[in-house]
Scaffold this active site. Structure first.
Site, mmCIF file in Angstrom:
data_model
loop_
_atom_site.group_PDB
_atom_site.id
_atom_site.type_symbol
_atom_site.label_atom_id
_atom_site.label_comp_id
_atom_site.label_asym_id
_atom_site.label_seq_id
_atom_site.Cartn_x
_atom_site.Cartn_y
_atom_site.Cartn_z
ATOM 1 N N ASP A 299 85.208 42.004 16.296
ATOM 2 C CA ASP A 299 84.014 41.488 15.597
ATOM 3 C C ASP A 299 82.789 41.620 16.484
ATOM 4 O OD1 ASP A 299 85.962 40.681 13.817
ATOM 5 O OD2 ASP A 299 85.962 38.612 14.521
HETATM 6 C C1 26A Z 1 91.009 36.742 4.564
HETATM 7 N N1 26A Z 1 91.285 36.620 5.970
HETATM 8 C C2 26A Z 1 92.662 36.734 6.347
HETATM 9 C C3 26A Z 1 90.269 36.436 6.897
HETATM 10 C C4 26A Z 1 90.494 36.248 8.274
HETATM 11 C C5 26A Z 1 89.373 36.152 9.116
HETATM 12 N N2 26A Z 1 88.120 36.198 8.660
HETATM 13 C C6 26A Z 1 87.965 36.356 7.349
HETATM 14 N N3 26A Z 1 88.987 36.465 6.471
HETATM 15 N N4 26A Z 1 91.608 36.149 9.045
HETATM 16 C C7 26A Z 1 91.181 35.994 10.320
HETATM 17 N N5 26A Z 1 89.845 35.985 10.356
HETATM 18 C C8 26A Z 1 88.953 35.822 11.506
HETATM 19 O O1 26A Z 1 89.047 36.930 12.318
HETATM 20 C C9 26A Z 1 88.435 36.549 13.542
HETATM 21 C C10 26A Z 1 88.874 37.459 14.637
HETATM 22 O O2 26A Z 1 88.587 38.781 14.345
HETATM 23 C C11 26A Z 1 89.276 34.639 12.375
HETATM 24 O O3 26A Z 1 88.614 33.479 11.898
HETATM 25 C C12 26A Z 1 88.778 35.089 13.745
HETATM 26 O O4 26A Z 1 87.621 34.375 14.152
#
Ligand code: 26A
Length: 348
Positions: A299
């Site tokens: 990210d």
């Molecule tokens: C729909 N899903 C599974 C998700 C996520 C996500 N953010 C949005 N939608 N699953 C994990 N994360 C985020 O990814 C970040 C790391 O790349 C987590 O909250 C984490 O901060």
């Protein structure tokens, strides 16, 4: 209301609070998790959040992949450059997110759901891996009405660059399509992150519907491989997959699509539509002991890269900004950036 040179970047996805702890094999096994993955929580995962809080000394950290990217881009850009959209609840987790984005100088326009709880993501750190298990909660209720509300849509129309996290395909594909079409109609860059292997695997149709609008598509090596497999490309070479992504049909022919695949500490691969040669950008590794955790590294990379795109910098420099910000983030706890702010230096 935004003036023309404010909120040049608009991001959309799922705001989440990360419940992050250093874990072990036992907790991965207990919930059937892979060491390095991102999944949606099912019935069998329900206990993981309390487990992490009660038994693993978990910390609460602002998360949500594109929200991390938005904070990252704002870290590098002048004040009031970035606005982020997504759905939260009316609860203490949302208050923690509000505090974090305020500190980062990120403007958020949340759709606040009166009944649903703010989404949470259980993050299990083992070594340099992170396993994420997400319960979307209120984030799952983001809707087109919010995007199309006059104030929010004015921000969308005013923006110059759009960044959508692929995780949002699980929530509201019509909102993604609205932004994609707005970008193309005005010849503004639309950036999409593949986000996780399960997106190309299980959300193939909405992902493919948006593909003609991607000006930049970002992923890591496992996401690229999942894309190739789910689309029957019959290739495993990352450079070839990047080329295939770059050369998908495109609506706005005024911009050549750029596909960017990160590979941890291995070189970042970049393919440009219509170009035969695939570029490679070396990653400047930091000492292993300087790494806190890798949650949010991708990210942060996307945040730095997107900031470069907003500023109209060259591709090489934008990638360098992404790598610089990722390096800062992995030295912090979770998807965070150091404060006081460090200034980007173009040289390594
Ligand atoms: C729909 N899903 C599974 C998700 C996520 C996500 N953010 C949005 N939608 N699953 C994990 N994360 C985020 O990814 C970040 C790391 O790349 C987590 O909250 C984490 O901060």
């Amino acid at each position: 209301m935004a003036s023309p040179n404010q909120y040049r970047l608009l991001c959309l996805e799922n705001p989440l609070l990360d419940i992050q702890a250093v874990g072990d094999e036992a907790i991965l096994k207990k919930y059937g998790l892979k060491a390095n993955d991102a999944i949606l929580a099912e019935e069998k995962h329900q206990g993981i959040f309390e487990d992490l809080l009660n038994n693993y000394d978990a910390k609460l950290i602002a998360g949500g992949a594109a929200q991390n990217t938005a904070r990252g881009a704002q870290y590098l850009l002048p004040p009031n450059s970035v606005v982020y959209l997504g759905g939260v609840g009316d609860d203490k987790y949302a208050a923690i997110l509000q505090d974090a984005v305020k500190q980062a100088g990120l403007r958020v326009e949340y759709r606040v759901d009166p009944k649903e709880k703010t989404g949470r993501c259980g993050v299990v750190i083992t070594g340099h891996n992170r396993s994420m298990c997400t319960e979307l909660g209120a984030a799952n209720h983001y809707d087109l009405d919010h995007l199309k509300s006059p104030e929010v849509w004015a921000l969308a129309e005013n923006a110059e660059v759009y960044y959508v996290g692929g995780y949002h395909f699980t929530v509201c594909p019509p909102a993604i399509m609205e932004l994609a079409k707005l970008a193309a109609a005005n010849n503004k860059p639309f950036i999409l992150s593949l986000s996780a292997p399960f997106i190309p695997q299980f959300f193939k149709d909405p992902l493919d519907a948006s593909a003609p609008y991607w000006d930049y598509v970002i992923g890591n090596e496992t996401e690229a491989a999942a894309y190739a497999e789910s689309h029957g490309l019959g290739i495993t070479d990352i450079k070839e997959i990047a080329k295939a992504l770059a050369n998908l049909p495109k609506v706005n022919t005024q911009r050549k699509r750029v596909a960017i695949i990160t590979q941890g500490t291995d070189p970042t691969i970049v393919a440009i539509q219509g170009e035969d040669e695939v570029r490679e950008y070396q990653v400047h590794e930091i000492a292993k002991e300087q790494i806190n955790d890798t949650n949010g590294a991708g990210d942060a990379f996307a945040g730095g890269l997107t900031a470069g795109i907003v500023e109209g910098r060259s591709l090489a420099e934008s990638i360098n900004m992404g790598q610089w910000l990722a390096r800062l983030s992995i030295q912090e706890l979770g998807p965070s950036y150091p404060f006081p702010k460090q200034a980007y230096k173009p040289t390594q």
